[in-house]
Design an enzyme around this catalytic site. Sequence first.
Site, mmCIF file in Angstrom:
data_model
loop_
_atom_site.group_PDB
_atom_site.id
_atom_site.type_symbol
_atom_site.label_atom_id
_atom_site.label_comp_id
_atom_site.label_asym_id
_atom_site.label_seq_id
_atom_site.Cartn_x
_atom_site.Cartn_y
_atom_site.Cartn_z
ATOM 1 N N ARG A 1 -0.318 4.120 -8.514
ATOM 2 C CA ARG A 1 -1.277 3.567 -7.545
ATOM 3 C C ARG A 1 -2.355 4.612 -7.303
ATOM 4 O O ARG A 1 -2.102 5.627 -6.659
ATOM 5 C CB ARG A 1 -0.543 3.193 -6.252
ATOM 6 C CG ARG A 1 -1.464 2.922 -5.085
ATOM 7 C CD ARG A 1 -0.762 2.202 -3.947
ATOM 8 N NE ARG A 1 0.380 2.900 -3.406
ATOM 9 C CZ ARG A 1 0.311 3.907 -2.524
ATOM 10 N NH1 ARG A 1 -0.854 4.340 -2.113
ATOM 11 N NH2 ARG A 1 1.413 4.486 -2.070
ATOM 12 N N HIS B 1 -2.014 2.664 -0.316
ATOM 13 C CA HIS B 1 -1.075 1.529 -0.342
ATOM 14 C C HIS B 1 -1.808 0.275 0.118
ATOM 15 O O HIS B 1 -1.764 -0.759 -0.540
ATOM 16 C CB HIS B 1 0.114 1.832 0.563
ATOM 17 C CG HIS B 1 1.031 0.661 0.740
ATOM 18 N ND1 HIS B 1 1.818 0.176 -0.272
ATOM 19 C CD2 HIS B 1 1.272 -0.131 1.811
ATOM 20 C CE1 HIS B 1 2.509 -0.860 0.161
ATOM 21 N NE2 HIS B 1 2.187 -1.077 1.419
ATOM 22 N N TYR C 1 -0.297 12.303 2.343
ATOM 23 C CA TYR C 1 1.062 12.432 1.827
ATOM 24 C C TYR C 1 1.135 12.760 0.334
ATOM 25 O O TYR C 1 2.219 12.895 -0.214
ATOM 26 C CB TYR C 1 1.876 11.169 2.123
ATOM 27 C CG TYR C 1 1.261 9.862 1.652
ATOM 28 C CD1 TYR C 1 1.349 9.451 0.322
ATOM 29 C CD2 TYR C 1 0.600 9.018 2.549
ATOM 30 C CE1 TYR C 1 0.817 8.255 -0.100
ATOM 31 C CE2 TYR C 1 0.059 7.808 2.131
ATOM 32 C CZ TYR C 1 0.168 7.428 0.809
ATOM 33 O OH TYR C 1 -0.364 6.226 0.385
#
Length: 401
Positions: free
Chosen positions: A295, A299, A308
Amino acid sequence: MSDNVVAPLETAFGVDHHVSRATAPENPVRLVQDGGPEMVQLLNPEGERVSHPEHDAVVDALSDEELRGFYRDLVLIRRFDAEATALQRQGELGLWASLLGQEAAQVGSGRALRPQDYAFPTYREHGVAWCRGVDPVNLLGMFRGVNHGGWDPNEKNFHLYTIIIGAQTLHATGYAMGIQRDGAVGTGDDERDAAVIAYFGDGATSQGDVSEALVFAGVNNSPVVFFCQNNQWAISEPNEKQTRAPLWHRARGFGFPGIRVDGNDVLAVYAVTKAALDAARTGQGPTFIEAYTYRMGAHTTSDDPTKYRVSAEVEVWKHRDPIERFKRWLLTTGRADAAFFDATDAESDALGTSVRERCLSMPEPPGTDMFDHVYATPHPVMERERAEFAAYQASFVEAQA
């Protein structure tokens, strides 16, 4: 650890992708390389063809026109996705789940479906929807808050998006058991035999629904393909926080085949998915496919991936971009020329403009729409509630008069 360093770490389960942040001692550790020697790949990141004895014939059978069609799909759906992300940032959509980086996994698998097959997506399968012929503007309606889906699932054999993580795998397995009992599997008639495909992410494999779906699919030998897009992150949780074993190994415990494919290689995804769907249609039961991808964005537009994961990891995967490698191969093999790529870019621009204009002109629905499809036939409770809600709304108009 520096934001520009991706640490090579070892795993007890073979080669796998890992992130650059520190790993707790009790967690399995992995290497930053690729999907391992068992991963099916037909086109490497440099755009060079990789031979595979089991899948070469499928790719060799594709015409140049079909291959250019794959590329066109990849480019157009990426442009649509970029436009949708921009619309959300400008306040025109409440939320958007980008597919950036996962185009090959979706186009490759979507193009392997036959018209009579049925797909159960999660909420990120914009590329599969495109392949099934769903108007991309319809994908925006739910995110704009003007409808609950926007397309007829039975018209395109493409179910509405499912927000609940993993729930659609149960729907897919149940549907597959249904067509199996309807005699639409293993008849030898290519126009009749059908299969089902369920899309989900790596994070969904931690859900009980997915395990239950795998149990029922296995024991019933159901004609369903479980297509897991392992994009490495379940929102902010990396793979090593989710599982101690490669995801495709899960299938062994449920008694059917599992396979890992390079999810950024549209040729490999097409070939592997076609083989799994063919097996399902002919009565050989389910397959679990792990499409090893990444990805590239957030998200959803509600989160910030820089909180993160590190930028070096994203840079590694930019080198594996599914569109660039395919374009390189089409060019070097003479299957497409500059005129084709220019035309595709122009079509992409036109699609972006069209999507924006049509999204902004989507009509606001009447509030009573929410009662329309609760039951298949008129229901007295729904009719009463519709009338009460309409009267409630009308009271505001009367108060302003």
